[in-house]
Scaffold this active site. Structure first.
Site, PDB file in Angstrom:
ATOM      1  N   THR A  58       0.794  -1.232   0.000  1.00  0.00           N
ATOM      2  CA  THR A  58       0.000   0.000   0.000  1.00  0.00           C
ATOM      3  C   THR A  58       0.827   1.282   0.000  1.00  0.00           C
ATOM      4  O   THR A  58       1.803   1.404   0.743  1.00  0.00           O
ATOM      5  CB  THR A  58      -0.932   0.005   1.228  1.00  0.00           C
ATOM      6  OG1 THR A  58      -1.733  -1.163   1.202  1.00  0.00           O
ATOM      7  CG2 THR A  58      -1.815   1.246   1.249  1.00  0.00           C
ATOM      8  N   LYS A  79      -1.701  -0.967  -3.975  1.00  0.00           N
ATOM      9  CA  LYS A  79      -2.896  -0.331  -3.429  1.00  0.00           C
ATOM     10  C   LYS A  79      -2.580   1.138  -3.188  1.00  0.00           C
ATOM     11  O   LYS A  79      -1.541   1.467  -2.610  1.00  0.00           O
ATOM     12  CB  LYS A  79      -3.315  -1.019  -2.137  1.00  0.00           C
ATOM     13  CG  LYS A  79      -4.520  -0.376  -1.469  1.00  0.00           C
ATOM     14  CD  LYS A  79      -5.310  -1.381  -0.659  1.00  0.00           C
ATOM     15  CE  LYS A  79      -6.423  -0.713   0.110  1.00  0.00           C
ATOM     16  NZ  LYS A  79      -7.305  -1.676   0.780  1.00  0.00           N
ATOM     17  N   LYS A 121      -3.976   4.754  -1.651  1.00  0.00           N
ATOM     18  CA  LYS A 121      -4.959   5.420  -0.794  1.00  0.00           C
ATOM     19  C   LYS A 121      -5.248   6.810  -1.350  1.00  0.00           C
ATOM     20  O   LYS A 121      -4.314   7.582  -1.646  1.00  0.00           O
ATOM     21  CB  LYS A 121      -4.403   5.544   0.631  1.00  0.00           C
ATOM     22  CG  LYS A 121      -4.253   4.202   1.344  1.00  0.00           C
ATOM     23  CD  LYS A 121      -5.609   3.617   1.717  1.00  0.00           C
ATOM     24  CE  LYS A 121      -5.463   2.413   2.637  1.00  0.00           C
ATOM     25  NZ  LYS A 121      -6.780   1.875   3.027  1.00  0.00           N
ATOM     26  N   ASP A 146      -8.262   2.997  -3.094  1.00  0.00           N
ATOM     27  CA  ASP A 146      -9.130   2.971  -1.907  1.00  0.00           C
ATOM     28  C   ASP A 146      -9.340   4.385  -1.379  1.00  0.00           C
ATOM     29  O   ASP A 146      -8.397   5.019  -0.890  1.00  0.00           O
ATOM     30  CB  ASP A 146      -8.482   2.090  -0.834  1.00  0.00           C
ATOM     31  CG  ASP A 146      -9.381   1.925   0.393  1.00  0.00           C
ATOM     32  OD1 ASP A 146     -10.513   2.448   0.400  1.00  0.00           O
ATOM     33  OD2 ASP A 146      -8.938   1.245   1.341  1.00  0.00           O
ATOM     34  N   ASN A 196     -11.499   5.082   1.083  1.00  0.00           N
ATOM     35  CA  ASN A 196     -11.919   5.054   2.502  1.00  0.00           C
ATOM     36  C   ASN A 196     -13.034   6.051   2.803  1.00  0.00           C
ATOM     37  O   ASN A 196     -12.948   6.816   3.766  1.00  0.00           O
ATOM     38  CB  ASN A 196     -10.721   5.310   3.436  1.00  0.00           C
ATOM     39  CG  ASN A 196      -9.753   4.133   3.495  1.00  0.00           C
ATOM     40  OD1 ASN A 196      -8.621   4.218   3.027  1.00  0.00           O
ATOM     41  ND2 ASN A 196     -10.205   3.007   4.045  1.00  0.00           N
ATOM     42  N   GLU A 245     -12.198   0.916  -4.264  1.00  0.00           N
ATOM     43  CA  GLU A 245     -12.775   0.585  -2.961  1.00  0.00           C
ATOM     44  C   GLU A 245     -13.474   1.742  -2.276  1.00  0.00           C
ATOM     45  O   GLU A 245     -12.908   2.836  -2.201  1.00  0.00           O
ATOM     46  CB  GLU A 245     -11.659   0.124  -2.017  1.00  0.00           C
ATOM     47  CG  GLU A 245     -11.414  -1.359  -1.987  1.00  0.00           C
ATOM     48  CD  GLU A 245     -10.482  -1.699  -0.839  1.00  0.00           C
ATOM     49  OE1 GLU A 245     -10.939  -1.762   0.314  1.00  0.00           O
ATOM     50  OE2 GLU A 245      -9.287  -1.884  -1.098  1.00  0.00           O
ATOM     51  N   ASP A 270     -16.131  -1.776   1.398  1.00  0.00           N
ATOM     52  CA  ASP A 270     -15.293  -2.217   2.516  1.00  0.00           C
ATOM     53  C   ASP A 270     -15.977  -1.808   3.829  1.00  0.00           C
ATOM     54  O   ASP A 270     -16.640  -2.636   4.455  1.00  0.00           O
ATOM     55  CB  ASP A 270     -13.887  -1.616   2.396  1.00  0.00           C
ATOM     56  CG  ASP A 270     -12.995  -1.988   3.576  1.00  0.00           C
ATOM     57  OD1 ASP A 270     -13.400  -2.846   4.375  1.00  0.00           O
ATOM     58  OD2 ASP A 270     -11.897  -1.407   3.722  1.00  0.00           O
ATOM     59  N   LYS A 287     -12.708  -8.552   5.470  1.00  0.00           N
ATOM     60  CA  LYS A 287     -11.635  -8.514   6.461  1.00  0.00           C
ATOM     61  C   LYS A 287     -12.084  -9.345   7.646  1.00  0.00           C
ATOM     62  O   LYS A 287     -13.165  -9.104   8.193  1.00  0.00           O
ATOM     63  CB  LYS A 287     -11.351  -7.075   6.911  1.00  0.00           C
ATOM     64  CG  LYS A 287     -10.724  -6.213   5.831  1.00  0.00           C
ATOM     65  CD  LYS A 287     -10.535  -4.780   6.289  1.00  0.00           C
ATOM     66  CE  LYS A 287      -9.894  -3.966   5.168  1.00  0.00           C
ATOM     67  NZ  LYS A 287     -10.025  -2.512   5.407  1.00  0.00           N
ATOM     68  N   CYS A 340      -6.995  -6.213   5.390  1.00  0.00           N
ATOM     69  CA  CYS A 340      -6.550  -6.314   6.780  1.00  0.00           C
ATOM     70  C   CYS A 340      -6.684  -4.971   7.481  1.00  0.00           C
ATOM     71  O   CYS A 340      -6.938  -3.958   6.846  1.00  0.00           O
ATOM     72  CB  CYS A 340      -5.097  -6.788   6.842  1.00  0.00           C
ATOM     73  SG  CYS A 340      -3.940  -5.746   5.925  1.00  0.00           S
ATOM     74  N   ASP A 400      -5.019  -8.186  -0.107  1.00  0.00           N
ATOM     75  CA  ASP A 400      -4.406  -6.957   0.402  1.00  0.00           C
ATOM     76  C   ASP A 400      -4.013  -7.244   1.848  1.00  0.00           C
ATOM     77  O   ASP A 400      -4.680  -6.829   2.793  1.00  0.00           O
ATOM     78  CB  ASP A 400      -5.464  -5.836   0.278  1.00  0.00           C
ATOM     79  CG  ASP A 400      -5.040  -4.564   0.976  1.00  0.00           C
ATOM     80  OD1 ASP A 400      -3.825  -4.299   1.052  1.00  0.00           O
ATOM     81  OD2 ASP A 400      -5.942  -3.843   1.469  1.00  0.00           O
ATOM     82  N   ASP A 447      -0.991  -6.792   3.822  1.00  0.00           N
ATOM     83  CA  ASP A 447       0.357  -6.221   3.923  1.00  0.00           C
ATOM     84  C   ASP A 447       0.639  -5.495   5.230  1.00  0.00           C
ATOM     85  O   ASP A 447       1.711  -4.916   5.383  1.00  0.00           O
ATOM     86  CB  ASP A 447       0.602  -5.267   2.748  1.00  0.00           C
ATOM     87  CG  ASP A 447      -0.338  -4.060   2.787  1.00  0.00           C
ATOM     88  OD1 ASP A 447      -1.350  -4.108   3.507  1.00  0.00           O
ATOM     89  OD2 ASP A 447      -0.052  -3.066   2.089  1.00  0.00           O
TER      90      ASP A 447
END
Lengths: 347, 347
Positions: free
Chosen positions: B136, B161, B163, B190, B192, B218, B243, B267, B294, B319, B321
């Site tokens: 990531t 990945k 962010k 992602d 978020n 995501e 997610d 997750k 995770c 994912d 990591d």
């Protein structure tokens, strides 16, 4: 541990006569013809399963199952039973032979369980230590249906399955008479697709008005008529189940999306182990309730459903009585049957 | 075999510093505080799990997890790990502590696997022999994000990945620049929950117009905004994943009913093993795709997801990591990590 690789697969035709001809809507059976599946591991361990094909429900023929012995052998030979998810994925391609898929997948679990020195129900979670099966009253004259129900009740069964669907008026009368001689019993009523949606609703309204309770009302209408199922569900005072309409996990996902039923009747012979496991999880997540049923399995095949039910603990009702209706020379289940109760020996 | 009964449960707080502060939309972490769960069987066998609580996603606090040690001990002591489905059902009541539920459920499987002398991935089906994780790139200046992506690519990772979610303009620029220095890589982007639905669509349209491909997009919008997710899904050229919107099997069933997403990011820390297994089956039955992610697990906690992914074989992308971003004295996974590859030793 490559000793747990599959080295051989063998199919054997097994015939069992019914104690007496078994009559349900649109079908009378005097004999059950099943396929015993034996897989052998490199270690010498042998796993067993049984396919009980249904032409009426699955479109399957026993001759066709026997004819694909080598196809199945080529599919799974060399795979390690510890990689059972892989074997399930491969055998999911046998969707035109669902009872065979069940038998092969169970034989894999049976072999794996022996390798690990546990029982299959423990591999699947060991959720329950005992279950109770119903016993079934087939279609017959009203007198004979009542007599059969009384006998089942006297044998100690407390859940009675009643086949209906060929004659609405006689079905209502039989139901009323059976209730009089089996006070305290629970009833699963199965029309095997025999009614129109309106007949189906008429049946339950009459029964309800008579003060009789039905625990599960199975497959009142044609399998393709999802709107009809939903119509019955929302006009019935009793829970409605899909059986013939619910063969695969995809069928069940659609029924859930459409809010069509309260219950699904899982049969390993329709779904195999892999789809049955998926249906259990879909039910958990959606509020759907489950019962488990059977086709014409002998004790060898019923063993599969007993371990599945004990392992997952997923079922409100267990309709696992086909072996009780068949003549068998030898009991081959890895479970103990005492009256309606089924359990495994605790180590 | 009552030797497989649980006789003790112990929680231990574990702290791990991040190699460098980890910045995502709305959160910067410099340390991960996890709870190690140890269960002991009558045979002396010990099973291990790790809870990595997330206040942001689950509302969990590590202090609260530690405080329920005796509650959990009372819940599961005396149960046989061979009846793991029963233990899963009981620990499903820990839904306010989902990461703890995961750790306890995994510790049960870890102990059972040792009793049976197999690995957990085999208990779960042994579907795959290896998986590959992404790594990531957190939120930072454009230069630093590009530098980090280049480094990850040079380390051999082929899925990166990225962010995003705090600054649409900078995110687009960073994405364009990263693509230039990591040709051939796949991208999971992602946000978020950082974008509005229209910002989310603007982001992917700009990226698409630049000829860049995104493998999974995501959680672009707020977790409660299921209509927003669906809006993005049907206006995005790339697959959209839930997610934060998908914690339990019930969440996922609703997403499926509403056709809101292409992917769910499972997750274990959000769902435990029990709901994660249900989500895998719902996905199988509905065409939903899956990735596995995770929180802040160390190698002990990532071990759980590695075995889950190898066992079920259910994931398109991994994912996993977090342990690669934490300082750890000792590697505690029962798996082998070589660059992006994760596998178990074959016996």
């Amino acid at each position: 541990m490559s000793m747990s690789k599959i080295v051989d697969v063998k199919f054997t035709l097994r015939r069992h006569e019914y104690e007496k001809p078994f009559h349900i809507t649109g079908s009378i059976s005097s004999e059950s013809r099943n396929v015993e599946v034996e897989i052998t591991l490199e270690s010498g361990i042998r796993g067993y399963g049984e396919a009980s094909p249904s032409f009426r429900v699955n479109g399957e023929r026993v001759e066709a199952l026997l004819a694909v012995e080598n196809v199945v052998k080529d599919m799974i030979t060399g795979f390690d039973v510890r990689n059972y998810a892989k074997i399930f994925e491969i055998t999911d391609k046998l969707f035109a032979f669902p009872s065979l898929k069940a038998a092969v997948q169970f034989a894999v679990l049976d072999a794996l369980a022996q390798e690990l020195d546990v029982q299959v129900c423990h591999l699947l979670g060991g959720a329950k230590s005992r279950i109770e099966t119903d016993k079934t009253v087939g279609i017959d004259s009203i007198e004979k249906r009542v007599e059969e129900a009384r006998k089942i009740f006297e044998e100690g069964f407390r859940v009675i399955k009643i086949k209906v669907g060929e004659n609405l008026k006689e079905d209502i009368e039989a139901m009323m008479e059976i209730a009089k001689v089996t006070k305290g019993a629970k009833y699963i009523v199965d029309a095997n697709m025999g009614y129109s949606p309106k007949e189906a609703v008429e049946f339950v309204k009459k029964i309800y008005q008579a003060g009789i309770d039905i625990s599960v009302y199975e497959q009142p209408v044609r399998r393709e008529d999802i709107d009809g199922l939903k119509f019955v569900r929302f006009h019935s005072p009793f829970p409605v189940a899909a059986d013939e309409s619910a063969r695969t996990k995809f069928d069940v996902m659609r029924l859930v999306k459409e809010e069509a039923v309260d219950y699904v009747n899982i049969k390993l012979m329709k779904s195999g182990i892999s789809d049955a496991l998926a249906i259990v999880k879909i039910a958990e997540a959606s509020g759907l309730k489950l019962m488990i049923g059977c086709m014409g399995e002998s004790s060898l095949g019923i063993n599969q459903s007993v371990h599945f039910a004990l392992g997952t603990g997923a079922f409100e009702y267990h309709d696992l009585d086909s072996h009780l209706m068949l003549k068998e020379e030898k009991f081959r289940g890895k479970f103990i049957q005492e009256g309606p109760e089924m359990r495994v020996r605790e180590e």
